[in-house]
Design an enzyme around this catalytic site. Sequence first.
Site, short mmCIF file in Angstrom:
data_model
loop_
_atom_site.label_atom_id
_atom_site.label_comp_id
_atom_site.label_asym_id
_atom_site.label_seq_id
_atom_site.Cartn_x
_atom_site.Cartn_y
_atom_site.Cartn_z
N ASN A 9 22.00 21.75 -12.26
CA ASN A 9 20.62 21.25 -12.31
C ASN A 9 20.67 19.89 -13.00
O ASN A 9 20.81 19.83 -14.21
CB ASN A 9 19.75 22.24 -13.11
CG ASN A 9 18.36 21.70 -13.35
OD1 ASN A 9 17.90 20.81 -12.63
ND2 ASN A 9 17.66 22.24 -14.34
N LYS A 11 18.44 17.81 -13.47
CA LYS A 11 17.18 17.41 -14.13
C LYS A 11 16.83 15.98 -13.72
O LYS A 11 17.20 15.55 -12.63
CB LYS A 11 17.28 17.55 -15.64
CG LYS A 11 17.84 18.91 -16.08
CD LYS A 11 17.62 19.15 -17.53
CE LYS A 11 18.41 20.34 -17.99
NZ LYS A 11 17.80 21.04 -19.07
N HIS A 95 11.68 26.90 -13.54
CA HIS A 95 12.51 26.45 -14.68
C HIS A 95 11.61 26.34 -15.92
O HIS A 95 10.45 25.96 -15.82
CB HIS A 95 13.14 25.09 -14.36
CG HIS A 95 14.19 24.70 -15.34
ND1 HIS A 95 13.88 24.15 -16.55
CD2 HIS A 95 15.54 24.80 -15.30
CE1 HIS A 95 15.01 23.93 -17.22
NE2 HIS A 95 16.03 24.30 -16.48
N GLU A 97 11.37 24.21 -18.13
CA GLU A 97 10.74 22.88 -18.34
C GLU A 97 9.52 22.71 -17.44
O GLU A 97 8.56 22.05 -17.82
CB GLU A 97 11.80 21.78 -18.11
CG GLU A 97 12.81 21.77 -19.25
CD GLU A 97 14.20 21.26 -18.87
OE1 GLU A 97 14.36 20.62 -17.82
OE2 GLU A 97 15.13 21.54 -19.66
N GLU A 167 17.54 32.31 -18.25
CA GLU A 167 17.73 31.10 -19.05
C GLU A 167 16.90 31.22 -20.33
O GLU A 167 15.71 30.86 -20.33
CB GLU A 167 17.28 29.87 -18.27
CG GLU A 167 18.11 29.59 -17.04
CD GLU A 167 18.22 28.10 -16.77
OE1 GLU A 167 19.34 27.63 -16.64
OE2 GLU A 167 17.19 27.41 -16.73
N GLY A 173 19.80 23.14 -23.16
CA GLY A 173 19.95 21.77 -23.66
C GLY A 173 20.06 21.68 -25.17
O GLY A 173 19.95 20.60 -25.75
N SER A 212 23.19 25.94 -22.00
CA SER A 212 24.33 25.32 -22.68
C SER A 212 25.67 25.92 -22.25
O SER A 212 26.57 26.07 -23.08
CB SER A 212 24.15 25.39 -24.21
OG SER A 212 22.98 24.68 -24.59
C1 PEP Z 1 19.16 24.02 -17.26
O1 PEP Z 1 18.71 22.89 -17.16
O2 PEP Z 1 18.80 24.91 -16.48
C2 PEP Z 1 20.15 24.29 -18.31
C3 PEP Z 1 20.62 25.50 -18.43
O3 PEP Z 1 20.50 23.22 -19.08
P1 PEP Z 1 21.75 23.16 -20.09
O4 PEP Z 1 22.95 23.70 -19.36
O5 PEP Z 1 21.89 21.70 -20.41
O6 PEP Z 1 21.41 23.99 -21.28
#
Ligand code: PEP
Length: 252
Positions: A9, A11, A95, A97, A167, A173, A212
């Site tokens: 992803n 972003k 997601h 976000e 998630e 992040g 992460s």
């Molecule tokens: C994501 O954006 O879905 C995500 C898991 O980000 P990160 O791996 O940076 O934590």
Amino acid sequence: MRGRLVAGNWKCNGNLGANQALLAALRDGLAQLRGVECSVCVPYPYLTQAQQALTGSTTVWGGQDLSQFGAGAYTGAVSADMLVEFGCRHAVVGHSERRSIFGESDAVVAAKFEVALKAGLTPILCVGETLQERESNVTEAVVGRQLAAVIDKSGVAALGKAVVAYEPVWAIGTGKTATPQQAQAVHAFIRGSVAAQDRALADGLRILYGGSVKASNAAELFTMNDIDGGLIGGASLVAEEFLAICRAAERR
Ligand code: PEP
């Protein structure tokens, strides 16, 4: 045995030059992998670039969101059919976000899930709790509610053509990864909730972990019974990191 999926992803990151190098590295580096599907979910303006770079390769691509509406007077929206026209396999839906920054409710997420599916895309449905919710011991209630919103609208059978990504919001992040045991517990809860309605479907459902994930922790996460791959944010922008995560998910 369930197939595995590792989806990047990006972003709101990237530019034409950097993307070209990254996509070329993925195209070459992922060609030999076995038992794992690899996907990159890129910002809309770069879908053409992903399509041109990855067509004919083993790597697929997708959008990070889509509109719950079809064609029409929806300024700024991108429809499911448009994603299909650009060769997308996946669409990330719900997601955290999108839920927290753009105010998407469970109902909007469920509507997006349904239009993605109807257009022939594979939705990657994201669910997960905030830190406050985890500390209040309502993780299962939150994840169960997010899942139920989709099942209530589209029916449990719809999950047979989708992927779920757990998630935890506190791990996205932040550099804080859920332990394999914490992730496994929620993955088992998700699979169990679906199994209560359709056991065979639940057995085949791919449930990704995201939050992460890095090359250094991917292999351990992927040893857990109910973790079928990952949704990767930051680490998907670095070719060597993403390649290493995809290799860790291989099943030969
Ligand atoms: C994501 O954006 O879905 C995500 C898991 O980000 P990160 O791996 O940076 O934590």
